[in-house]
Design an enzyme around this catalytic site. Structure first.
Site, short mmCIF file in Angstrom:
data_model
loop_
_atom_site.label_atom_id
_atom_site.label_comp_id
_atom_site.label_asym_id
_atom_site.label_seq_id
_atom_site.Cartn_x
_atom_site.Cartn_y
_atom_site.Cartn_z
N ARG A 164 -57.76 3.96 58.46
CA ARG A 164 -56.31 3.69 58.70
C ARG A 164 -56.12 2.25 59.19
O ARG A 164 -55.35 2.00 60.13
CB ARG A 164 -55.72 4.66 59.72
CG ARG A 164 -55.87 6.11 59.40
CD ARG A 164 -54.98 6.56 58.25
NE ARG A 164 -55.03 8.00 58.14
CZ ARG A 164 -55.90 8.65 57.35
NH1 ARG A 164 -56.73 7.96 56.59
NH2 ARG A 164 -55.90 9.96 57.28
N SER A 237 -48.71 11.89 60.58
CA SER A 237 -49.55 11.93 61.79
C SER A 237 -49.12 10.81 62.73
O SER A 237 -49.07 9.65 62.31
CB SER A 237 -51.01 11.71 61.42
OG SER A 237 -51.41 12.67 60.48
N GLU A 333 -50.36 5.76 65.26
CA GLU A 333 -50.53 5.29 63.89
C GLU A 333 -49.31 4.53 63.35
O GLU A 333 -49.46 3.49 62.71
CB GLU A 333 -50.88 6.47 62.98
CG GLU A 333 -51.25 6.04 61.58
CD GLU A 333 -51.65 7.20 60.70
OE1 GLU A 333 -52.70 7.81 60.94
OE2 GLU A 333 -50.91 7.49 59.74
P1 FAD Z 1 -43.20 1.50 55.79
O1 FAD Z 1 -43.16 2.59 56.77
O2 FAD Z 1 -41.93 1.02 55.21
O3 FAD Z 1 -43.98 0.26 56.42
C1 FAD Z 1 -45.20 0.46 57.09
C2 FAD Z 1 -45.75 -0.90 57.52
O4 FAD Z 1 -46.12 -1.65 56.37
C3 FAD Z 1 -44.73 -1.75 58.27
O5 FAD Z 1 -45.43 -2.49 59.24
C4 FAD Z 1 -44.17 -2.67 57.19
O6 FAD Z 1 -43.73 -3.89 57.73
C5 FAD Z 1 -45.39 -2.88 56.31
N1 FAD Z 1 -45.07 -3.09 54.89
C6 FAD Z 1 -44.39 -2.27 54.07
N2 FAD Z 1 -44.37 -2.77 52.82
C7 FAD Z 1 -45.03 -3.95 52.87
C8 FAD Z 1 -45.34 -4.95 51.89
N3 FAD Z 1 -44.99 -4.83 50.61
N4 FAD Z 1 -46.03 -6.04 52.31
C9 FAD Z 1 -46.41 -6.18 53.59
N5 FAD Z 1 -46.14 -5.27 54.55
C10 FAD Z 1 -45.47 -4.16 54.18
N6 FAD Z 1 -50.44 8.17 55.61
C11 FAD Z 1 -51.71 8.35 55.21
O7 FAD Z 1 -52.52 7.42 55.29
N7 FAD Z 1 -52.14 9.55 54.74
C12 FAD Z 1 -51.33 10.62 54.63
O8 FAD Z 1 -51.77 11.69 54.16
C13 FAD Z 1 -49.98 10.48 55.05
N8 FAD Z 1 -49.13 11.52 55.01
C14 FAD Z 1 -47.85 11.38 55.45
C15 FAD Z 1 -47.00 12.50 55.41
C16 FAD Z 1 -45.68 12.38 55.85
C17 FAD Z 1 -44.77 13.59 55.80
C18 FAD Z 1 -45.20 11.13 56.31
C19 FAD Z 1 -43.77 10.99 56.74
C20 FAD Z 1 -46.04 10.03 56.37
C21 FAD Z 1 -47.38 10.14 55.94
N9 FAD Z 1 -48.27 9.05 55.98
C22 FAD Z 1 -49.56 9.21 55.54
C23 FAD Z 1 -47.83 7.75 56.50
C24 FAD Z 1 -47.11 6.87 55.44
O9 FAD Z 1 -46.55 7.64 54.42
C25 FAD Z 1 -48.04 5.83 54.82
O10 FAD Z 1 -48.60 5.02 55.81
C26 FAD Z 1 -47.32 4.95 53.79
O11 FAD Z 1 -48.24 4.11 53.14
C27 FAD Z 1 -46.20 4.09 54.39
O12 FAD Z 1 -45.50 3.50 53.31
P2 FAD Z 1 -44.02 2.96 53.47
O13 FAD Z 1 -43.66 2.29 52.20
O14 FAD Z 1 -43.13 4.04 53.90
O15 FAD Z 1 -44.21 1.89 54.63
P1 NAP Z 2 -56.85 19.21 58.41
O1 NAP Z 2 -57.33 19.59 57.06
O2 NAP Z 2 -56.19 20.25 59.27
O3 NAP Z 2 -58.04 18.56 59.23
C1 NAP Z 2 -57.85 18.14 60.57
C2 NAP Z 2 -58.53 16.81 60.76
O4 NAP Z 2 -59.91 16.96 60.57
C3 NAP Z 2 -58.02 15.83 59.76
O5 NAP Z 2 -57.26 14.91 60.46
C4 NAP Z 2 -59.24 15.25 59.10
O6 NAP Z 2 -59.43 13.86 59.38
C5 NAP Z 2 -60.42 15.95 59.72
N1 NAP Z 2 -61.24 16.58 58.68
C6 NAP Z 2 -61.00 17.72 58.00
N2 NAP Z 2 -62.02 17.99 57.16
C7 NAP Z 2 -62.91 16.98 57.31
C8 NAP Z 2 -64.16 16.69 56.73
N3 NAP Z 2 -64.72 17.51 55.82
N4 NAP Z 2 -64.79 15.56 57.09
C9 NAP Z 2 -64.24 14.73 57.99
N5 NAP Z 2 -63.05 14.96 58.59
C10 NAP Z 2 -62.40 16.07 58.25
O7 NAP Z 2 -55.86 17.95 58.29
P2 NAP Z 2 -54.33 17.88 57.95
O8 NAP Z 2 -53.62 17.44 59.14
O9 NAP Z 2 -53.89 19.13 57.23
O10 NAP Z 2 -54.31 16.69 56.90
C11 NAP Z 2 -55.00 16.78 55.68
C12 NAP Z 2 -55.33 15.39 55.19
O11 NAP Z 2 -54.11 14.66 54.96
C13 NAP Z 2 -56.14 14.58 56.20
O12 NAP Z 2 -57.04 13.77 55.51
C14 NAP Z 2 -55.10 13.75 56.90
O13 NAP Z 2 -55.61 12.51 57.35
C15 NAP Z 2 -54.06 13.52 55.80
N6 NAP Z 2 -52.72 13.38 56.39
C16 NAP Z 2 -52.42 12.18 56.96
C17 NAP Z 2 -51.17 11.97 57.52
C18 NAP Z 2 -50.81 10.62 58.11
O14 NAP Z 2 -49.64 10.40 58.39
N7 NAP Z 2 -51.74 9.73 58.28
C19 NAP Z 2 -50.22 12.99 57.51
C20 NAP Z 2 -50.59 14.21 56.95
C21 NAP Z 2 -51.84 14.39 56.38
P3 NAP Z 2 -58.77 12.63 58.57
O15 NAP Z 2 -57.36 12.57 59.03
O16 NAP Z 2 -59.59 11.49 59.02
O17 NAP Z 2 -58.87 12.91 57.12
#
Ligand code: FAD
Ligand code: NAP
Length: 337
Positions: A164, A237, A333
């Protein structure tokens, strides 16, 4: 480029926090981006770039020109019988981009289905889910140096992707990502051993899944587990999973035998932050309109009128409690403004 003043950002952040942007514009192409930068330089105004607003926590009115990336375009820049390099403009919505690639028979992004946001923001935190991160399929990107106005091509190594994390997250406000290229395979190499992906496919009776099957299974799992921002404000998250030394993980395991941790290649252990928060009793907690989701304790939610400051205060109370109980620091995050 059309400039609007005093614009509510409520529709432009998935937390649904109601703050105002001093100025707001959309960038449909590189010229719009350059025009916005020139305007900000001329008027000594900061520029804030957003995509889908799904990784933001806005804690007050934004005294800046908020530029929403709305550039569109997906193209194959090079291909052979094994793989293709696909380029997408920063403003392309992420999930439809993943679907387009799958429809073209190009694999590698299926585990990243249904993540909100845009292509341009994806490298910011090296988005990841279900064992895949964009670094695994990343080819290169074009960034604009906001300080000099020069374009620069970034290779995989130059992006310094981590968990991340990336160079762009550290050099905040310097790089504007214009377009990103991914190297996708025509031969499926599926990652099914993470969370409940394989079980879901088994339950559907799918023995030899295609990348599209995997995408559908992940969409179904996510839809059941995660709140839809259109119905309940959230930014996914709220905390990263903490990486801690193996000795600390072993000590915690003695006190908490159910501790969920995943050993990493570098010897550290990644703890499931959601487990820590749930153990501490925060799951489903609500204070005014700010709360912790009832099914997924890693997700903070806005039940309607929570302010960014209230959500931040709740997050800080959770952080303090987790340090006190487990001696573990949770890092937020979303990007705070
Ligand atoms: P924004 O929120 O608009 O911006 C995020 C940051 O990036 C800000 O600092 C902004 O200034 C910068 N930015 C945006 N666009 C640019 C650009 N073109 N150039 C330079 N900087 C820029 N994230 C995960 O990693 N894994 C997941 O599974 C995941 N699941 C999610 C589920 C839900 C329901 C939600 C709401 C969020 C989730 N996220 C997840 C977080 C998010 O969706 C991601 O981080 C996504 O990439 C953000 O994109 P955005 O366009 O909305 O960025
Ligand atoms: P989950 O399956 O309930 O698992 C809980 C946590 O354990 C996750 O955060 C994941 O880490 C870790 N995990 C699970 N299985 C693993 C494995 N085999 N090896 C290493 N780590 C493991 O998670 P969840 O909340 O439903 O999310 C599912 C996936 O979607 C995850 O990868 C999560 O990161 C991603 N997600 C991200 C966001 C976001 O906003 N960043 C939001 C929703 C979902 P990791 O998070 O490192 O994968």
């Amino acid at each position: 480029m059309q400039l609007q003043s005093a614009v509510s950002l409520k529709p432009f952040n998935t937390f649904g926090v109601d703050v105002q942007a001093q100025l707001f514009a959309e960038a449909h192409n590189d010229d719009d981006v350059r025009a916005a930068l020139a305007y900000c330089a001329e008027h000594s105004l900061p520029l804030m770039v957003i995509g889908g607003g799904s990784n933001l926590l806005l804690t007050g009115d934004v005294k800046a020109l908020v530029l929403r990336m709305a550039s569109r375009g997906i193209r194959i820049v090079r291909e052979d019988c094994l793989e293709a390099i696909v380029e997408a403009e920063a403003g392309e919505p992420w999930h439809p981009f993943v679907q387009t690639c799958l429809e073209l028979g190009l694999c590698g992004l299926e585990n990243l289905s249904l993540i909100p946001g845009t292509v341009g923001a994806a490298p910011m935190q090296n988005i990841g889910a279900y064992g895949v991160e964009i670094k695994d399929v990343f080819h290169s990107l074009t960034g604009l140096d906001r300080q000099t106005g020069e374009l620069r091509e970034f290779s995989l190594e130059e992006c310094a992707f981590g968990y991340r994390d990336s160079l762009f997250k550290h050099e905040t406000g310097r790089w504007l990502i214009l377009r990103v290229r991914f190297v996708l395979s025509r031969v499926a190499r599926l990652h099914l051993d993470y969370g409940p992906v394989r079980q879901r496919l088994d339950a559907l009776g799918i023995q030899q899944p295609t990348p599209l099957d995997v995408s559908k299974a992940i969409c179904a799992i996510r839809s059941e587990k995660l709140p839809d921002p259109a119905e309940l404000g959230n930014a996914g998250s709220f905390f990263k999973n903490p990486l801690i030394p193996a000795e600390l993980a072993a000590r915690l395991k003695v006190s908490y035998p159910g501790l969920v941790g995943y050993p990493q290649a570098d010897g550290q252990v990644k703890l499931a932050a959601g487990w820590l928060i749930e153990q501490a009793g925060w799951k489903g907690y609500r204070e005014g309109d700010a709360g912790v989701h009832r099914l997924q304790s890693l997700v903070l939610v806005n039940y309607g009128r929570a302010t960014g400051a209230e959500l931040l205060a709740l997050a800080q109370r959770i952080q303090a409690d987790i340090v006190e109980r487990f001696g573990v620091t949770l890092e937020m995050e979303p990007n705070l403004y």
